[in-house]
Design an enzyme around this catalytic site. Structure first.
Site, mmCIF file in Angstrom:
data_model
loop_
_atom_site.group_PDB
_atom_site.id
_atom_site.type_symbol
_atom_site.label_atom_id
_atom_site.label_comp_id
_atom_site.label_asym_id
_atom_site.label_seq_id
_atom_site.Cartn_x
_atom_site.Cartn_y
_atom_site.Cartn_z
ATOM 1 C CB CYS A 111 -47.155 -62.600 21.831
ATOM 2 S SG CYS A 111 -47.736 -64.271 22.058
ATOM 3 C CG HIS A 242 -44.767 -61.365 24.523
ATOM 4 N ND1 HIS A 242 -45.873 -61.451 25.335
ATOM 5 C CD2 HIS A 242 -44.547 -62.615 24.029
ATOM 6 C CE1 HIS A 242 -46.299 -62.692 25.334
ATOM 7 N NE2 HIS A 242 -45.528 -63.422 24.559
ATOM 8 C CG ASN A 272 -46.883 -65.886 26.992
ATOM 9 O OD1 ASN A 272 -47.648 -64.978 26.670
ATOM 10 N ND2 ASN A 272 -46.063 -66.471 26.148
HETATM 11 O O1 LIG Z 1 -37.527 -76.406 28.238
HETATM 12 C C1 LIG Z 1 -37.658 -75.186 28.323
HETATM 13 O O2 LIG Z 1 -36.806 -74.415 28.833
HETATM 14 C C2 LIG Z 1 -38.919 -74.579 27.751
HETATM 15 C C3 LIG Z 1 -38.660 -74.306 26.284
HETATM 16 C C4 LIG Z 1 -39.891 -73.756 25.639
HETATM 17 N N1 LIG Z 1 -40.352 -72.562 26.353
HETATM 18 C C5 LIG Z 1 -40.823 -71.514 25.670
HETATM 19 C C6 LIG Z 1 -40.640 -71.418 24.291
HETATM 20 C C7 LIG Z 1 -41.143 -70.315 23.622
HETATM 21 C C8 LIG Z 1 -41.801 -69.365 24.334
HETATM 22 C C9 LIG Z 1 -42.371 -68.201 23.654
HETATM 23 C C10 LIG Z 1 -43.755 -68.124 23.484
HETATM 24 C C11 LIG Z 1 -44.317 -67.052 22.821
HETATM 25 C C12 LIG Z 1 -45.793 -66.975 22.631
HETATM 26 O O3 LIG Z 1 -46.280 -65.978 23.471
HETATM 27 C C13 LIG Z 1 -43.511 -66.012 22.330
HETATM 28 C C14 LIG Z 1 -42.133 -66.086 22.501
HETATM 29 C C15 LIG Z 1 -41.568 -67.170 23.167
HETATM 30 CL CL1 LIG Z 1 -39.863 -67.247 23.406
HETATM 31 C C16 LIG Z 1 -41.952 -69.498 25.700
HETATM 32 N N2 LIG Z 1 -41.451 -70.549 26.349
HETATM 33 C C17 LIG Z 1 -40.553 -72.710 27.794
HETATM 34 C C18 LIG Z 1 -39.317 -73.282 28.466
#
Ligand SMILES: O=C(O)C1CCN(c2ccc(-c3cc(CO)ccc3Cl)cn2)CC1
Length: 317
Positions: A111, A242, A272
């Site tokens: 990313c 990002h 994403n």
């Molecule tokens: O339970 C919840 O709230 C969930 C908890 C987990 N979540 C996440 C966690 C990490 C990411 C993420 C991914 C990348 C890779 O591109 C980079 C940066 C990030 Cl911060 C996106 N979402 C979704 C909601």
């Protein structure tokens, strides 16, 4: 000579998949997804690969700019979901548009890929190249475990990119690219099995995208915020981070004490898209008139994700 972004373009697959549609396929809901991530819809390929998306972006960059493909000195594609190990997506693009004077290669920085690639493109212009393409493109749908609701709902497909040209004006003001391979296993995808009769070494359990959400979340809040703080000394007009998660961006804006409305977002309709997320946001913002090429607006581009990698570039448009 300096480098300047002179054109932007984007391409997403036609097939838009809403949260409600996913809720008919797995145990999730529009309420859970949109409240936890800010995502309401994402575009998923039905018959295209990453090179197809990137070729569309390249064709649009040429059409919009009036440049000929033979004028291109280089094509860089940032992707973590290439069609092949080889040939690179960049070479497939180069072949398709017949940019026969351009060298071409892919950059793998998940990313952060577009920011890493844009930084490399700027160095190529600074050392004498005249014109190049920098594209971020992904078909993450092919590496997702569609039975794992914790990741399947987060990601989308798409591509977007820019033309970089030599210029007398200085536009790239500062940058800081970072990595930490000791946290590599926080986000993995695309492991290639060794099926040789001689091989008895270890192998990963799965080639699907796997993420320890909590670790990435914390990494984004801490390391990424510090990186931006180091780059953004004075006031900026907009920050294009990002597009991984709306709540992360809200928390980073609070930590930096930078007004939330300076953080542009579009994960709501793209999900994403890893290396494509920042150039998608850039081109959409230019099309909406929020950003204008040649306006001297001061913006920060910040990628963060698998590797772990993260990095920012401070530039004026
Ligand atoms: O339970 C919840 O709230 C969930 C908890 C987990 N979540 C996440 C966690 C990490 C990411 C993420 C991914 C990348 C890779 O591109 C980079 C940066 C990030 Cl911060 C996106 N979402 C979704 C909601």
């Amino acid at each position: 000579q300096h480098a300047k972004i002179t054109c932007t373009s984007r391409y997403v697959p036609e097939n838009a998949v809403s949260n409600d549609r996913l809720a008919t396929m797995m145990d999730t809901s529009d309420d859970w997804i949109s409240s936890r991530t800010g995502i309401r819809s994402r575009n998923i390929v039905t018959n295209e690969n990453t090179s197809d998306l990137c070729i569309k972006v390249a064709e649009k960059l040429l059409t919009k700019s009036g440049k000929n493909a033979e004028e291109l000195d280089f094509i860089l594609v940032a992707t973590m979901t290439p069609d092949y190990g080889t040939p690179s997506v960049a070479c497939l693009v180069q072949g398709s548009i017949s940019a026969n004077q351009a060298f071409a290669f892919d950059i793998s920085a998940a990313c952060s890929g577009f920011v890493y690639a844009l930084s490399m493109g700027e160095k190529l212009i600074r050392t004498g190249k005249k014109l190049g393409m920098v594209i971020g493109g992904e078909t993450l749908s092919k590496v997702l475990d569609w039975d794992d609701r914790s990741t399947a709902v987060l990601f989308g497909d798409g591509a977007a990119g820019v033309l970089l040209e030599a210029s007398d004006e200085e536009h790239f003001l500062n940058e800081k690219l970072q990595a930490d391979g000791q946290r590599a296993t926080s986000l993995t995808s695309g492991y290639m099995e060794n099926k040789s009769p001689f091989y008895s070494g270890t192998s990963e359990s799965s080639s699907y995208l796997q993420m320890t959400g909590r670790d990435i979340y914390d990494f984004s809040l801490n390391d990424v915020t510090n990186n931006i703080r180091e780059i953004v000394a004075e006031d900026v007009d907009y920050l294009l981070l990002h597009q991984a998660n709306k709540r992360i961006i809200e928390k980073i804006s609070k930590k930096l004490k930078v007004p939330r409305d300076k953080f542009l977002t579009n994960m709501e309709h793209n999900g994403n898209t890893s290396a494509a997320s920042i150039p998608l946001l850039l081109d959409e913002s230019v099309e909406k008139g929020v950003l204008e090429l040649g306006s001297n607006q001061k913006i920060v581009l910040t990628g963060y994700g698998g590797g772990l990698t993260w990095g920012s570039i401070l530039l004026t448009l």
